[in-house]
Enzyme design. Structure first.
Site, short mmCIF file in Angstrom:
data_model
loop_
_atom_site.label_atom_id
_atom_site.label_comp_id
_atom_site.label_asym_id
_atom_site.label_seq_id
_atom_site.Cartn_x
_atom_site.Cartn_y
_atom_site.Cartn_z
N GLU A 119 0.84 -1.21 0.00
CA GLU A 119 0.00 0.00 0.00
C GLU A 119 0.88 1.26 0.00
O GLU A 119 0.61 2.22 -0.73
CB GLU A 119 -0.94 -0.02 1.22
CG GLU A 119 -1.94 -1.16 1.10
CD GLU A 119 -2.99 -1.19 2.20
OE1 GLU A 119 -2.59 -1.20 3.39
OE2 GLU A 119 -4.19 -1.20 1.87
N GLU A 139 -3.65 -10.17 3.52
CA GLU A 139 -4.89 -9.86 4.25
C GLU A 139 -5.92 -10.95 4.03
O GLU A 139 -6.64 -11.34 4.96
CB GLU A 139 -5.47 -8.51 3.78
CG GLU A 139 -4.67 -7.30 4.22
CD GLU A 139 -3.54 -6.92 3.27
OE1 GLU A 139 -3.12 -7.77 2.45
OE2 GLU A 139 -3.08 -5.77 3.35
C1 1HE Z 1 6.05 -8.95 12.19
C2 1HE Z 1 5.42 -8.83 10.93
C3 1HE Z 1 4.19 -8.10 10.88
C4 1HE Z 1 7.25 -9.92 10.66
N1 1HE Z 1 3.69 -7.61 12.04
N2 1HE Z 1 5.52 -8.42 13.30
N3 1HE Z 1 1.70 -8.92 6.95
C5 1HE Z 1 1.89 -10.23 6.87
O1 1HE Z 1 1.02 -11.05 7.04
C6 1HE Z 1 3.33 -10.66 6.62
C7 1HE Z 1 3.88 -11.35 7.85
N4 1HE Z 1 5.33 -11.55 7.80
C8 1HE Z 1 5.90 -12.53 7.06
O2 1HE Z 1 5.28 -13.26 6.30
C9 1HE Z 1 7.39 -12.69 7.23
O3 1HE Z 1 7.78 -12.06 8.43
C10 1HE Z 1 8.24 -12.09 6.07
C11 1HE Z 1 8.07 -12.95 4.81
C12 1HE Z 1 7.86 -10.66 5.77
C13 1HE Z 1 9.74 -12.07 6.48
O4 1HE Z 1 10.14 -13.40 6.91
P1 1HE Z 1 11.48 -13.55 7.78
O5 1HE Z 1 11.72 -15.03 7.93
O6 1HE Z 1 12.57 -12.73 7.19
O7 1HE Z 1 11.17 -12.88 9.22
P2 1HE Z 1 10.31 -13.47 10.43
O8 1HE Z 1 11.15 -14.43 11.23
O9 1HE Z 1 8.99 -13.99 9.98
O10 1HE Z 1 9.99 -12.18 11.30
C14 1HE Z 1 11.00 -11.52 12.06
C15 1HE Z 1 10.32 -10.77 13.17
O11 1HE Z 1 9.45 -9.78 12.60
C16 1HE Z 1 9.40 -11.65 14.03
O12 1HE Z 1 9.37 -11.12 15.33
P3 1HE Z 1 10.24 -11.77 16.54
O13 1HE Z 1 9.93 -10.90 17.71
O14 1HE Z 1 9.76 -13.18 16.66
O15 1HE Z 1 11.69 -11.69 16.10
C17 1HE Z 1 8.05 -11.46 13.39
O16 1HE Z 1 6.97 -11.71 14.29
C18 1HE Z 1 8.11 -9.98 13.05
N5 1HE Z 1 7.18 -9.63 11.98
N6 1HE Z 1 6.19 -9.44 10.00
C19 1HE Z 1 4.34 -7.77 13.20
N7 1HE Z 1 3.53 -7.92 9.74
C20 1HE Z 1 -3.52 -0.90 6.63
S1 1HE Z 1 -4.03 -2.47 6.58
C21 1HE Z 1 -2.72 -3.42 6.00
C22 1HE Z 1 -2.96 -4.86 6.34
C23 1HE Z 1 -1.74 -5.69 6.23
O17 1HE Z 1 -0.67 -5.21 5.94
S2 1HE Z 1 -1.94 -7.36 6.54
C24 1HE Z 1 -0.39 -8.07 6.12
C25 1HE Z 1 0.45 -8.30 7.31
#
Ligand code: 1HE
Length: 263
Positions: A119, A139
């Site tokens: 976005e 989403e």
């Molecule tokens: C997060 C988030 C997040 C990572 N919110 N904390 N977005 C998603 O559904 C995407 C979710 N994220 C992923 O699929 C993956 O993290 C990635 C592919 C982006 C990257 O993977 P990777 O292996 O490099 O990292 P990771 O081990 O998954 O994440 C590292 C840390 O970042 C981990 O936290 P930690 O405390 O355990 O180290 C994750 O929890 C954190 N993290 N992504 C919060 N999104 C205005 S409306 C818009 C609506 C949306 O955007 S919905 C889509 C949300």
């Protein structure tokens, strides 16, 4: 306690740096994959509202391995309907400040550019993708809906059917596919995207101010309007642009054979 710049950088969700007349805007939560929490989206809004007069173009990019993992899901707490509307409208306000701000914005995308990250990218005016970039709208899988403007801006880049596919099926689009279907306009090798973004930003910054203003503020309204109203807007902005002293000077240089040719 006085914070030095390094400490401030570590604490700020978004960091800025000025390079001549270009503003570099870096998402700065690499440990959370640049997930966009409220502090981040509010920082983006403030930065774009307060862009100094001498800045002519901006570049948005991300620290670490990913551009942005989208909305910070840890903040997606219980919200009632009206709080949900206000939250989405906060994103709209901030991303309108990017799209309809003072200067054109180049987005440099790498790694994940998903959900709210896409976005933000689609609110920018031109996108450069490094080979590592990939796009998704998770989403659909998370049981929610886009709320940061994707339903308006993403179909304008790739068409409604492709956006429906991304959300219905969780399809992940590669950098190459994204470049073919119109998410990005340029590609760069990994690690080379900032050079490309700076090259483009310098070209954009050298345009006449009125031309950039018309492209940012008038063209999107023309494409949203009926043909009749759109053509009238085009005539008005064409006349305004050509009457500016800068346009007159550039045309004079061309007619004297002193301007750079297209090729
Ligand atoms: C997060 C988030 C997040 C990572 N919110 N904390 N977005 C998603 O559904 C995407 C979710 N994220 C992923 O699929 C993956 O993290 C990635 C592919 C982006 C990257 O993977 P990777 O292996 O490099 O990292 P990771 O081990 O998954 O994440 C590292 C840390 O970042 C981990 O936290 P930690 O405390 O355990 O180290 C994750 O929890 C954190 N993290 N992504 C919060 N999104 C205005 S409306 C818009 C609506 C949306 O955007 S919905 C889509 C949300």
């Amino acid at each position: 306690m006085k914070l030095n710049n390094d400490t401030k950088d570590r604490l700020s969700p978004v960091v800025t740096e000025v390079k001549e007349d270009i503003l570099l805007v870096r998402l700065n939560r690499p440990e959370k994959r640049n997930a966009i929490n409220d502090a981040t989206i509010l920082a983006i809004e403030k930065i774009f509202i307060e862009i100094p007069e001498d800045i002519k173009c901006a570049i948005v990019y991300g620290e670490g391995k990913h551009f942005s993992a989208g909305l910070d899901l840890s903040e997606l707490k219980e919200r009632d309907v009206i709080e949900g509307v206000h939250h989405s409208r906060m994103w709209h306000r901030a991303l309108d400040a990017v799209q309809f701000g003072k200067v054109p914005v180049v987005a440099l995308l790498h790694g994940a550019c998903v959900g709210g990250g896409l976005e933000l990218a689609s609110a920018c005016h031109i996108r450069v993708a490094e080979t590592s970039a990939f796009y998704a709208l998770p989403e659909g899988q998370r049981g929610i809906f886009v709320g940061g403007g994707a339903s308006v801006r993403v179909p304008k880049l790739i068409g409604m059917a492709r956006m429906q596919d991304m959300m219905f099926t969780g399809r992940v689009i590669t950098a190459e596919e994204g470049n073919t279907i119109g998410i990005s306009q340029y590609m760069a090798e990994d690690g080379k995207g900032l050079d490309k973004a700076l090259e483009l930003a310098k070209k954009i910054a050298s345009n006449a101010g009125m031309t950039n203003y018309a492209l940012m503020h008038v063209l999107p309204r023309i494409t949203d309007a009926s043909q009749d109203q759109a053509l009238m807007m085009e005539s008005l902005i064409a006349a305004i642009a050509q009457s500016s002293p800068e346009a007159k000077q550039r045309l004079k240089l061309f007619l004297e054979g002193k301007a750079k040719k297209i090729v």
